[in-house]
Scaffold this motif. Structure first.
Motif, short mmCIF file in Angstrom:
data_model
loop_
_atom_site.label_atom_id
_atom_site.label_comp_id
_atom_site.label_asym_id
_atom_site.label_seq_id
_atom_site.Cartn_x
_atom_site.Cartn_y
_atom_site.Cartn_z
N ASN A 166 46.87 35.78 39.99
CA ASN A 166 45.85 36.72 40.44
C ASN A 166 44.42 36.22 40.31
O ASN A 166 43.59 36.49 41.18
CB ASN A 166 46.00 38.06 39.72
CG ASN A 166 47.28 38.76 40.10
OD1 ASN A 166 48.13 38.21 40.80
ND2 ASN A 166 47.45 39.98 39.63
N ALA A 167 44.09 35.51 39.25
CA ALA A 167 42.72 35.04 39.07
C ALA A 167 42.30 34.15 40.23
O ALA A 167 41.20 34.29 40.78
CB ALA A 167 42.57 34.30 37.74
N TYR A 168 43.16 33.25 40.63
CA TYR A 168 42.85 32.35 41.75
C TYR A 168 42.90 33.09 43.09
O TYR A 168 42.00 32.94 43.93
CB TYR A 168 43.82 31.17 41.76
CG TYR A 168 43.60 30.25 42.93
CD1 TYR A 168 42.50 29.41 42.99
CD2 TYR A 168 44.51 30.21 43.99
CE1 TYR A 168 42.30 28.57 44.06
CE2 TYR A 168 44.31 29.36 45.07
CZ TYR A 168 43.20 28.55 45.09
OH TYR A 168 43.00 27.71 46.16
N HIS A 217 42.40 36.16 43.73
CA HIS A 217 41.23 37.04 43.84
C HIS A 217 39.97 36.24 44.18
O HIS A 217 39.18 36.65 45.02
CB HIS A 217 41.04 37.82 42.53
CG HIS A 217 39.85 38.70 42.54
ND1 HIS A 217 39.76 39.84 43.31
CD2 HIS A 217 38.67 38.63 41.87
CE1 HIS A 217 38.60 40.42 43.11
NE2 HIS A 217 37.91 39.70 42.25
N ARG A 218 39.81 35.09 43.55
CA ARG A 218 38.67 34.23 43.83
C ARG A 218 38.66 33.79 45.30
O ARG A 218 37.60 33.65 45.90
CB ARG A 218 38.72 33.00 42.91
CG ARG A 218 37.42 32.61 42.35
CD ARG A 218 37.43 31.51 41.29
NE ARG A 218 38.46 30.51 41.35
CZ ARG A 218 39.42 30.34 40.45
NH1 ARG A 218 39.50 31.13 39.40
NH2 ARG A 218 40.30 29.38 40.57
N ASP A 238 41.90 40.65 40.18
CA ASP A 238 42.42 39.50 39.42
C ASP A 238 43.24 39.93 38.21
O ASP A 238 43.76 39.12 37.48
CB ASP A 238 41.27 38.60 38.97
CG ASP A 238 40.34 39.26 37.96
OD1 ASP A 238 40.41 40.50 37.78
OD2 ASP A 238 39.54 38.54 37.36
N LYS A 239 43.39 41.23 38.03
CA LYS A 239 44.03 41.76 36.82
C LYS A 239 45.55 41.63 36.83
O LYS A 239 46.20 41.78 37.85
CB LYS A 239 43.68 43.24 36.63
CG LYS A 239 42.20 43.53 36.56
CD LYS A 239 41.58 42.96 35.33
CE LYS A 239 40.15 43.40 35.18
NZ LYS A 239 39.18 42.34 35.13
N CYS A 240 46.08 41.39 35.67
CA CYS A 240 47.53 41.40 35.44
C CYS A 240 47.97 42.87 35.43
O CYS A 240 47.37 43.70 34.73
CB CYS A 240 47.83 40.75 34.09
SG CYS A 240 49.53 40.92 33.54
N PRO A 300 42.41 39.53 33.40
CA PRO A 300 42.60 38.54 34.47
C PRO A 300 43.86 37.69 34.25
O PRO A 300 44.09 37.18 33.15
CB PRO A 300 41.34 37.69 34.40
CG PRO A 300 40.31 38.61 33.84
CD PRO A 300 41.06 39.46 32.84
N LYS A 301 44.66 37.57 35.29
CA LYS A 301 45.90 36.79 35.20
C LYS A 301 45.60 35.34 35.55
O LYS A 301 45.75 34.90 36.67
CB LYS A 301 46.97 37.35 36.11
CG LYS A 301 48.32 36.73 35.85
CD LYS A 301 49.41 37.53 36.49
CE LYS A 301 50.73 37.18 35.86
NZ LYS A 301 51.74 38.15 36.19
N SER A 302 45.16 34.62 34.55
CA SER A 302 44.84 33.20 34.66
C SER A 302 46.04 32.37 34.21
O SER A 302 47.04 32.92 33.73
CB SER A 302 43.65 32.88 33.75
OG SER A 302 44.01 33.14 32.40
N HIS A 321 46.56 33.06 30.54
CA HIS A 321 47.20 34.35 30.31
C HIS A 321 48.69 34.27 30.65
O HIS A 321 49.53 34.71 29.86
CB HIS A 321 46.52 35.44 31.15
CG HIS A 321 47.17 36.78 31.01
ND1 HIS A 321 47.02 37.56 29.90
CD2 HIS A 321 48.01 37.45 31.83
CE1 HIS A 321 47.73 38.67 30.04
NE2 HIS A 321 48.34 38.61 31.20
#
Length: 86
Positions: free
Chosen positions: A12-14, A16-17, A24-26, A32-34, A37
């Protein structure tokens, strides 16, 4: 491995970017789901992470151990496969 190292991966983080998804949230944790994370803290993957910890033995569970140590790649790939996320 390269995608996990750079963060250019379908989390999600990528996404969303890149304006592919709205947030970007889990969905489970609300943060943020990086890559960090996903690999280290997401509650959704606790069981798979526990198996990963067991395979790593006494090694630390951190990004460096997972993404920079070739002997650990098979364990990392098993985690990714178990989570069915990527």
């Amino acid at each position: 491995i390269t995608q996990l190292r750079t963060g250019h991966i379908g989390l999600n983080a990528y996404l969303h970017r890149m304006k592919i998804i709205a947030s970007d949230k889990c969905a489970k944790c609300g943060v943020p789901k990086s890559v960090e994370h996903y690999l280290l803290v997401c509650q959704r993957y606790t069981a798979a992470r526990s198996a990963l910890r067991q395979e790593l033995g006494r090694q630390r569970l951190d990004l460096r151990t997972l993404l920079s140590t070739p002997k650990n790649f098979k364990h990392l790939f098993a985690y990714v496969d178990a989570t069915r996320r990527l």
